[in-house]
Motif scaffolding. Structure first.
Motif, PDB file in Angstrom:
ATOM      1  N   SER A  21       3.160 145.987  78.209  1.00  0.00           N
ATOM      2  CA  SER A  21       3.905 145.875  76.957  1.00  0.00           C
ATOM      3  C   SER A  21       2.974 145.700  75.766  1.00  0.00           C
ATOM      4  CB  SER A  21       4.870 144.691  77.053  1.00  0.00           C
ATOM      5  OG  SER A  21       5.542 144.487  75.835  1.00  0.00           O
ATOM      6  N   ALA A  80       8.457 148.628  80.335  1.00  0.00           N
ATOM      7  CA  ALA A  80       7.848 147.320  80.584  1.00  0.00           C
ATOM      8  C   ALA A  80       8.790 146.185  80.212  1.00  0.00           C
ATOM      9  CB  ALA A  80       6.545 147.193  79.806  1.00  0.00           C
ATOM     10  N   CYS A 125       3.626 143.637  83.600  1.00  0.00           N
ATOM     11  CA  CYS A 125       4.581 144.009  82.555  1.00  0.00           C
ATOM     12  C   CYS A 125       4.120 143.527  81.182  1.00  0.00           C
ATOM     13  CB  CYS A 125       5.966 143.449  82.879  1.00  0.00           C
ATOM     14  SG  CYS A 125       6.766 144.196  84.304  1.00  0.00           S
TER      15      CYS A 125
END
Length: 462
Positions: free
Chosen positions: A363, A340, A359
């Motif tokens: 994350s 990520a 992302c």
């Protein structure tokens, strides 16, 4: 043998498995505390949410008093590093005190709430921004460390058979506590420019944390759920939930014994890498999103949505770790965490807000899942009796991750080299997945695969 509580006498016995580990069986959760052990997952969850609510509300109050701009630029990195370091350092001392009996859970949570209240007073009462942030980082990190270490290990001791789901569920309370101040208070503070409402909410969160802690109970040493036979290693997963893929530790390790095993330091290094990724992500994602031309509302929405996703997803990760194995789940999570980080700068080059949101969510979710997974693995490796001390030692890795990432990230952030910073974060995430591959419980005999003789004896004689 019998344990008594007032006029109630409950018989229990201690049994020993083939590795020499002792289990105390015969007492149910109702016998020990007069209520189902699910309360020892619900109450720690609520305690985590309350302390997060208090810390976030005080931070919003600090923005109102000192200006929102300084909190949202690169100067956020150093107080965040101090906060993370203090959280990890205090978790270590808290674990040792709790393992020795010097800090019961009923005392630990009020103590953490008091430290969080002091952190809020620094933000509200100190006029200069720099010392206010420093005091908030030190005391806020300490308070969060005490509460986190106490809540996670208490749930883990009550659920030795389903530890992954219990610890992940409790850890999921922290991101949920961040949601109300972020959504309800930030717009109001920005419009009206005062800190009264968030400061009051922070005080309420501290009071709730202290009150919840007074309801905590802890199981006896070596306790095991009465309905599960610990001497049936081949039992079905339905009968022994969570233990088929994650067998209990071969014995109860003391803090000194655990520290002398390589496994504990592998756990420590794994959290060091994953914790560094989390600090860098929190500090860099907002300024990167703005520099890439994404709207501030989009970036904030990603972070807030991540808090909600984390609260739900952490429980799912815990269930998956119970079913498919703690190490396998941890490796997958760390690979996703590292991947990520590489995707964030790519989203900027592509100019894709949806990809950026994905992302950021991935994350935040995977970064939050690492610590409860490692807490469960710590108990799987070293037992539940001194889990607070073991977990505190592993958690102390974040004390090193905070300043290290602040030093490494300050340069790239100051030069606006976001690509280099996210490459660093992605590399740390992938490194943690490699370390996770070598995590095996100490003292457990390795199962060797039997390879059939390619030339049976009968064929040789023929």
């Amino acid at each position: 043998m019998r344990t008594t509580d007032g006029q109630v006498a409950v018989r229990y016995r201690e049994v020993t498995d083939r590795h020499g580990r002792v289990y105390r069986i015969g007492e149910s959760d109702i016998d020990l505390m007069g209520r189902a052990r699910v309360w020892m997952a619900v109450l720690p969850w609520a305690g985590m949410a309350a302390v997060a609510l208090a810390g976030c509300a005080f931070a919003v109050a600090g923005e109102a008093l000192h200006g929102a701009r300084p909190w949202s630029d690169g100067r956020l990195l150093w107080p965040l590093g101090v906060w993370v370091s203090c959280q990890g350092a205090v978790a270590l001392s808290t674990g040792r005190l709790r393992a020795s009996g010097g800090l019961p859970a009923r005392v630990a949570l009020p103590l953490g709430a008091a430290a969080t209240m002091v952190a809020g007073l620094f933000l509200v009462c100190v006029p200069d921004a720099a010392p206010a942030r420093l005091g908030f980082a030190v005391f806020g990190g300490a308070g969060a460390g005490i509460v986190h270490a106490t809540c996670v290990t208490t749930a883990g001791r009550w659920y030795p058979d389903r530890r992954g789901a219990a610890t992940a569920l409790v850890s999921g309370g922290f991101p949920y506590g961040l949601v109300p101040p972020a959504f309800l208070l930030a717009p109001r503070v920005e419009v009206h420019g005062h800190a009264t409402v968030p400061a009051v909410l922070g005080a309420v969160g501290c009071l709730a944390t202290a009150s919840i802690g007074r309801l905590f109970e802890e199981p006896p040493r070596n306790w095991w759920p009465a309905r599960i036979d610990p001497l049936r290693p081949g039992g079905a997963a339905a009968v022994r939930p969570g233990t088929a893929r994650n067998p209990p530790a071969v014995r109860q390790f003391g803090p000194g014994e655990a520290a002398r095993t390589p496994v504990l330091w592998l756990l420590w290094c794994c959290l060091l890498c994953a914790g560094g990724v989390g600090v860098l992500g929190l500090a860099l994602e907002v300024p990167f999103g703005r520099s890439a031309g994404f709207g501030g509302g989009v970036v904030s929405a990603a972070l807030f949505a991540g808090a909600v996703v984390n609260g739900v997803g952490l429980g799912a990760v815990g269930l998956l770790s119970d079913r498919y194995g703690r190490r396998t789940t941890l490796v997958v999570v760390c690979v996703a965490l590292g991947t990520a980080q590489f995707g964030v700068p790519l989203s900027g080059r592509l100019g894709s807000q949806p990809f950026f949101l994905v992302c950021v969510l991935l994350s935040g979710f995977t970064g939050a899942a690492v610590l409860p997974l490692l807490a469960s693995m710590t108990a799987d490796c070293f037992g539940e009796n001194d889990l607070a001390a073991h977990h505190g030692l592993v958690h102390s890795a974040t004390a090193a991750a905070g300043p290290a990432v602040a030093v490494l990230g300050a340069g790239p952030l100051g030069a606006r080299d976001f690509h280099g910073a996210f490459v660093l974060a992605g590399s740390l995430g992938l490194a943690s997945s490699v370390l996770a591959l070598f995590l095996t419980a100490p003292g457990r005999p390795k199962v060797r695969r039997v390879v059939p003789n390619p030339q049976p004896l009968g064929e040789e004689m023929a």
